[in-house]
Scaffold this motif. Structure first.
Motif, PDB file in Angstrom:
ATOM      1  N   ASN A 286       0.851  -1.185   0.000  1.00 35.60           N
ATOM      2  CA  ASN A 286       0.000   0.000   0.000  1.00 35.60           C
ATOM      3  C   ASN A 286       0.891   1.240   0.000  1.00 35.60           C
ATOM      4  N   TRP A 287       1.133   1.772  -1.168  1.00 33.23           N
ATOM      5  CA  TRP A 287       2.094   2.863  -1.321  1.00 33.23           C
ATOM      6  C   TRP A 287       1.609   4.169  -0.701  1.00 33.23           C
ATOM      7  N   ASP A 288       0.305   4.271  -0.451  1.00 34.51           N
ATOM      8  CA  ASP A 288      -0.193   5.504   0.177  1.00 34.51           C
ATOM      9  C   ASP A 288       0.362   5.670   1.595  1.00 34.51           C
ATOM     10  N   GLU A 289       0.635   4.545   2.266  1.00 31.64           N
ATOM     11  CA  GLU A 289       1.173   4.626   3.621  1.00 31.64           C
ATOM     12  C   GLU A 289       2.653   5.030   3.627  1.00 31.64           C
ATOM     13  N   THR A 290       3.319   4.922   2.496  1.00 28.69           N
ATOM     14  CA  THR A 290       4.746   5.269   2.427  1.00 28.69           C
ATOM     15  C   THR A 290       4.982   6.748   2.118  1.00 28.69           C
ATOM     16  N   ASN A 291       3.937   7.451   1.650  1.00 27.58           N
ATOM     17  CA  ASN A 291       4.030   8.857   1.233  1.00 27.58           C
ATOM     18  C   ASN A 291       4.916   9.054   0.004  1.00 27.58           C
ATOM     19  N   ILE A 292       5.344   7.962  -0.656  1.00 26.73           N
ATOM     20  CA  ILE A 292       6.195   8.070  -1.847  1.00 26.73           C
ATOM     21  C   ILE A 292       5.366   8.594  -3.006  1.00 26.73           C
ATOM     22  N   GLY A 293       5.959   9.462  -3.811  1.00 26.98           N
ATOM     23  CA  GLY A 293       5.272  10.074  -4.942  1.00 26.98           C
ATOM     24  C   GLY A 293       4.968   9.075  -6.041  1.00 26.98           C
ATOM     25  N   MET A 294       4.471   9.596  -7.145  1.00 24.16           N
ATOM     26  CA  MET A 294       4.074   8.751  -8.263  1.00 24.16           C
ATOM     27  C   MET A 294       5.261   7.958  -8.790  1.00 24.16           C
ATOM     28  N   PRO A 295       5.024   6.719  -9.258  1.00 24.09           N
ATOM     29  CA  PRO A 295       6.131   5.897  -9.780  1.00 24.09           C
ATOM     30  C   PRO A 295       6.718   6.507 -11.058  1.00 24.09           C
ATOM     31  N   LEU A 296       8.026   6.391 -11.170  1.00 19.77           N
ATOM     32  CA  LEU A 296       8.735   6.903 -12.342  1.00 19.77           C
ATOM     33  C   LEU A 296       9.752   5.867 -12.806  1.00 19.77           C
ATOM     34  N   SER A 297       9.855   5.705 -14.123  1.00 14.63           N
ATOM     35  CA  SER A 297      10.878   4.818 -14.677  1.00 14.63           C
ATOM     36  C   SER A 297      12.211   5.575 -14.762  1.00 14.63           C
ATOM     37  N   ARG A 298      13.266   4.842 -15.022  1.00 15.22           N
ATOM     38  CA  ARG A 298      14.582   5.479 -15.131  1.00 15.22           C
ATOM     39  C   ARG A 298      14.636   6.442 -16.309  1.00 15.22           C
ATOM     40  N   GLU A 299      13.948   6.085 -17.399  1.00 18.30           N
ATOM     41  CA  GLU A 299      13.939   6.977 -18.554  1.00 18.30           C
ATOM     42  C   GLU A 299      13.219   8.285 -18.226  1.00 18.30           C
ATOM     43  N   GLU A 300      12.130   8.201 -17.482  1.00 16.21           N
ATOM     44  CA  GLU A 300      11.407   9.415 -17.105  1.00 16.21           C
ATOM     45  C   GLU A 300      12.240  10.287 -16.168  1.00 16.21           C
ATOM     46  N   VAL A 301      12.968   9.654 -15.255  1.00 14.83           N
ATOM     47  CA  VAL A 301      13.832  10.414 -14.346  1.00 14.83           C
ATOM     48  C   VAL A 301      14.955  11.101 -15.118  1.00 14.83           C
ATOM     49  N   GLU A 302      15.531  10.384 -16.081  1.00 14.27           N
ATOM     50  CA  GLU A 302      16.583  10.986 -16.903  1.00 14.27           C
ATOM     51  C   GLU A 302      16.037  12.168 -17.697  1.00 14.27           C
ATOM     52  N   LYS A 303      14.830  12.032 -18.189  1.00 14.09           N
ATOM     53  CA  LYS A 303      14.217  13.137 -18.938  1.00 14.09           C
ATOM     54  C   LYS A 303      13.989  14.337 -18.033  1.00 14.09           C
ATOM     55  N   ILE A 304      13.525  14.092 -16.814  1.00 11.85           N
ATOM     56  CA  ILE A 304      13.311  15.192 -15.853  1.00 11.85           C
ATOM     57  C   ILE A 304      14.633  15.881 -15.521  1.00 11.85           C
ATOM     58  N   ASN A 305      15.686  15.067 -15.299  1.00  9.13           N
ATOM     59  CA  ASN A 305      16.998  15.649 -14.986  1.00  9.13           C
ATOM     60  C   ASN A 305      17.536  16.462 -16.157  1.00  9.13           C
ATOM     61  N   LEU A 306      17.288  15.967 -17.396  1.00  6.53           N
ATOM     62  CA  LEU A 306      17.747  16.701 -18.570  1.00  6.53           C
ATOM     63  C   LEU A 306      17.021  18.027 -18.695  1.00  6.53           C
ATOM     64  N   GLU A 307      15.728  18.013 -18.469  1.00  7.76           N
ATOM     65  CA  GLU A 307      14.961  19.267 -18.525  1.00  7.76           C
ATOM     66  C   GLU A 307      15.432  20.234 -17.437  1.00  7.76           C
ATOM     67  N   GLU A 308      15.735  19.704 -16.271  1.00 12.06           N
ATOM     68  CA  GLU A 308      16.213  20.548 -15.176  1.00 12.06           C
ATOM     69  C   GLU A 308      17.562  21.175 -15.528  1.00 12.06           C
ATOM     70  N   GLU A 309      18.446  20.382 -16.150  1.00  9.70           N
ATOM     71  CA  GLU A 309      19.741  20.913 -16.557  1.00  9.70           C
ATOM     72  C   GLU A 309      19.585  22.010 -17.609  1.00  9.70           C
ATOM     73  N   GLU A 310      18.690  21.779 -18.565  1.00 11.92           N
ATOM     74  CA  GLU A 310      18.464  22.796 -19.598  1.00 11.92           C
ATOM     75  C   GLU A 310      17.889  24.072 -18.984  1.00 11.92           C
ATOM     76  N   ARG A 311      16.983  23.899 -18.025  1.00 12.99           N
ATOM     77  CA  ARG A 311      16.421  25.081 -17.359  1.00 12.99           C
ATOM     78  C   ARG A 311      17.505  25.845 -16.588  1.00 12.99           C
ATOM     79  N   GLU A 312      18.355  25.107 -15.881  1.00 11.18           N
ATOM     80  CA  GLU A 312      19.441  25.752 -15.145  1.00 11.18           C
ATOM     81  C   GLU A 312      20.401  26.447 -16.105  1.00 11.18           C
ATOM     82  N   LYS A 313      20.658  25.797 -17.238  1.00  8.96           N
ATOM     83  CA  LYS A 313      21.550  26.395 -18.226  1.00  8.96           C
ATOM     84  C   LYS A 313      20.970  27.696 -18.776  1.00  8.96           C
ATOM     85  N   ALA A 314      19.654  27.676 -19.057  1.00  7.76           N
ATOM     86  CA  ALA A 314      19.004  28.897 -19.553  1.00  7.76           C
ATOM     87  C   ALA A 314      19.043  29.997 -18.501  1.00  7.76           C
TER      88      ALA A 314
END
Length: 641
Positions: free
Chosen positions: A534-562
């Motif tokens: 029961n993941w609601d009891e863990t307070n962990i956010g929505m599940p993410l795959s490694r590819e989605e995490v890499e995409k988020i990190n890439l977008e964050e890097e581009e935002r920081e670069k801008a």
């Protein structure tokens, strides 16, 4: 008697006179620095190779008057030494090291004449060119900055137990007696040219694995003029955004007639550098110290304009150094020694990660003393410090305290304290301490092995509770410490329970300090699946795959670069506005000093004015003004008609 019995030119290890070589006797020490005299038998065996070398050299006297590099023969040894110190020989030596053919004396003079003419033509253009980086070939900065030395493992300090020189040695001989037991970076020799309380010291770093066993033979080999003329070494220093490198010949330049300089002594003037280069870039954080990469690794990536400039300069400095190593590859392949001083592991990898200097290269040495800021002047000082023998006081033996029989009160108290501390820890606390250390260091394989060996559950409560009330489990502790790799292993491999809460009602997810740790929890949730718990009891956010995490990190890097680019543009605009404002203020100040100004009218000049009272320049200005006004009047009259 003192070091004054040696002449100044007799102290260079690559050009020792025969009198000095004959006077040197290698000293042997035991583990406590007590001098030990070797037996006559061993001494004869030790000196046999030296005598053989001398015999071989004495047989080839006719060939010793021939320069193998320039293909010239000389009438005597003095003429040959003068030739070795000439620029013509140095020029041919550089060509031979690069695999090029040697040139004759006439061709060299013609080449020198042509090069001087071409330099005079391009000198004015070179003066106008400026470089964004302070890239120079004659570094003269002498700023004294403290630096932490990167201590390379020395092959000499680990080679203390030498084998016997003869098969007929006694069985009860102490094998720890050796000339390397000096407890200093030097090897010591006796000499009849100095007093009995003094010794001659030569740095161990100058010897390789073979020559360190018999340094006397090595010194005699180095002093051979043919060996000296063809031998070279490399020196590199890097730290704080500053780099200095040089290829140094073992032969010296002649200093006859040289004027004594305040900052450069005659020893440094005699250093012959075949190549040298310095680079200087802005990479350290002003008023804070340390490189930008070290700050990023410790505190996370900064988003300021200055940090971006420093990161760029660090990468550019690495490219500059590795391009220089590629250019000097013919020299590096023939170097006897490569001395390197790097203030950090990152700086050291610039050299060892390249294909030109291997990490396990036996020629790689560290400077056995503290050096200053990397400049060409500092390289010359370091070379003189390395290659000139030092006359020092004789090493004092170490006093060994005898062990007293029985236990004193102090030892009894220490033993009782140790036994009390050992017995005070319970078995659960010992397991907890070991598990915490493994999680903190990220030793996943050892952690899994320890849990299986001691049959411990992954949700084992860490003891004592008073100390680990906020992190009762390994998963809580890993989350608080930011060990994202351990979080994935504890959840996916060891199946830790993420629903466990501490005494404050917080799960392991709630203790995460940054997004990268939270992403590790979300990746584990995606891997285990929604039906696992029961993941609601863990307070962990929505599940993410490694590819989605890499995409988020890439977008964050581009935002920081801008954001960084935008910040740089804003800072440039502010600087331009400030410069424009400064110009306007300076112009206003000038106008206030000069006044509003008045136009000179010819009618306002009195006819009675005596022009002779004016200076020559004043009269010329007055006449020009009058002619201009007259021309304006004529133009107006013509337009009126």
């Amino acid at each position: 008697m003192s070091a004054l019995n040696f002449k100044k030119n007799d102290l260079y290890v690559y050009d020792l006179t025969q009198d000095v070589l004959d006077s040197l006797k290698l000293m042997h020490f035991d583990a406590n620095l007590n001098e030990v005299e070797v037996s006559k038998k061993e001494e004869e065996v030790d000196n046999t190779p030296v005598k053989n070398v001398e015999a071989i050299r004495s047989k080839g006297i006719s060939n010793s008057l021939f320069c193998n590099t320039c293909k010239l023969e000389f009438p005597d040894q003095l003429s040959k030494r003068e030739h070795y110190r000439a620029d013509y020989h140095t020029f041919n030596l550089k060509r031979s090291l690069r695999g090029l053919s040697v040139v004759s004396k006439i061709e060299y003079e013609q080449f020198l004449k042509n090069s001087l003419e071409s330099k005079t033509e391009t000198s004015e253009e070179e003066k106008e060119n400026t470089s964004e980086t302070e890239d120079s070939s004659d570094g003269t900065n002498e700023d004294e900055t403290s630096s932490t030395e990167d201590k390379l493992e020395s092959i000499f300090e680990t080679k203390l137990d030498v084998s016997s020189m003869s098969d007929d040695t006694d069985d009860d001989k102490d094998t720890s007696i050796t000339h390397l037991n000096t407890r200093s970076p030097k090897i010591y020799f006796k000499s009849k040219l100095i007093s009995e309380n003094e010794v001659v010291g030569i740095y161990k770093s100058l010897f390789d694995q073979d020559s360190i066993d018999n340094p006397t033979m090595a010194l005699k080999k180095w002093s051979n003029p043919d060996t000296e003329a063809s031998s070279i070494s490399a020196m590199f220093m890097i730290g704080g955004g500053h780099f200095a490198g040089a290829i140094v010949s073992h032969q010296r330049l002649s200093t006859k007639g040289n004027a004594k300089k305040q900052d450069v002594n005659l020893k440094e003037q005699a250093v012959l550098m075949l190549e040298h280069k310095t680079f200087h870039r802005y990479t350290t954080r002003r008023k804070q110290g340390g490189s930008q990469s070290a700050s990023d690794n410790a505190k996370g990536k900064a988003n300021s304009a200055g940090s971006s400039i420093r990161r760029y300069n660090e990468a550019a400095l690495k490219i500059d150094v590795q391009n220089l190593l590629k250019e000097w590859e013919p020299y590096l392949a023939k170097c006897d020694n490569i001395f390197l001083r790097a203030t950090s592991v990152h700086d050291k990898k610039i050299f060892t990660d390249s294909s030109y200097i291997k990490k396990n290269d036996e020629r790689l040495r560290s400077f056995p003393f503290t050096t200053g800021r990397p400049t060409i002047g500092e390289l010359k000082k370091s070379w003189c410090e390395l290659t000139y023998i030092k006359v020092e006081p004789k090493p004092v033996p170490i006093v060994v305290k005898k062990k007293t029989i029985g236990n004193t009160k102090e030892t009894q108290i220490k033993k009782s304290n140790k036994s009390n501390s050992a017995t005070s820890l319970t078995l659960e606390e010992k397991h907890s301490e070991e598990l915490v250390n493994l999680v903190k260091k990220g030793r996943a394989p050892l952690l899994i092995s320890y849990l299986r060996k001691n049959d411990i559950n992954v949700n084992y409560p860490i003891m004592p509770e008073t100390k680990y009330s906020n992190t009762p489990t390994m998963l809580h502790f890993a989350s608080q410490q930011g060990q994202k790799q351990m979080i994935g292993i504890l959840l996916t491999n060891l199946k830790a329970d993420p629903t466990i809460k501490n005494k404050f009602g917080k799960t392991a997810w709630d203790l995460a300090k940054n997004d990268s740790v939270k992403h590790a929890f979300q990746i584990a949730r995606h891997t285990l699946g929604e039906t696992y718990i029961n993941w609601d009891e863990t307070n962990i956010g929505m599940p993410l795959s490694r590819e989605e995490v890499e995409k988020i990190n890439l977008e964050e890097e581009e935002r920081e670069k801008a954001e960084v680019e935008q910040a740089i543009r804003k800072e440039l605009e502010v600087v331009k506005e400030r410069q424009q404002m400064d110009k306007e203020i300076q112009q206003a100040k000038k106008d206030m000093k000069r006044g509003e100004g008045k136009i000179l009218d010819a009618s306002s000049i009195s006819n009675a004015q005596n022009l002779n009272s004016l200076s020559e320049d004043q009269r010329k200005r007055l006449m020009r003004e009058q002619r201009a006004r007259a021309a304006e009047a004529r133009m107006k009259a013509m337009q009126g008609k």
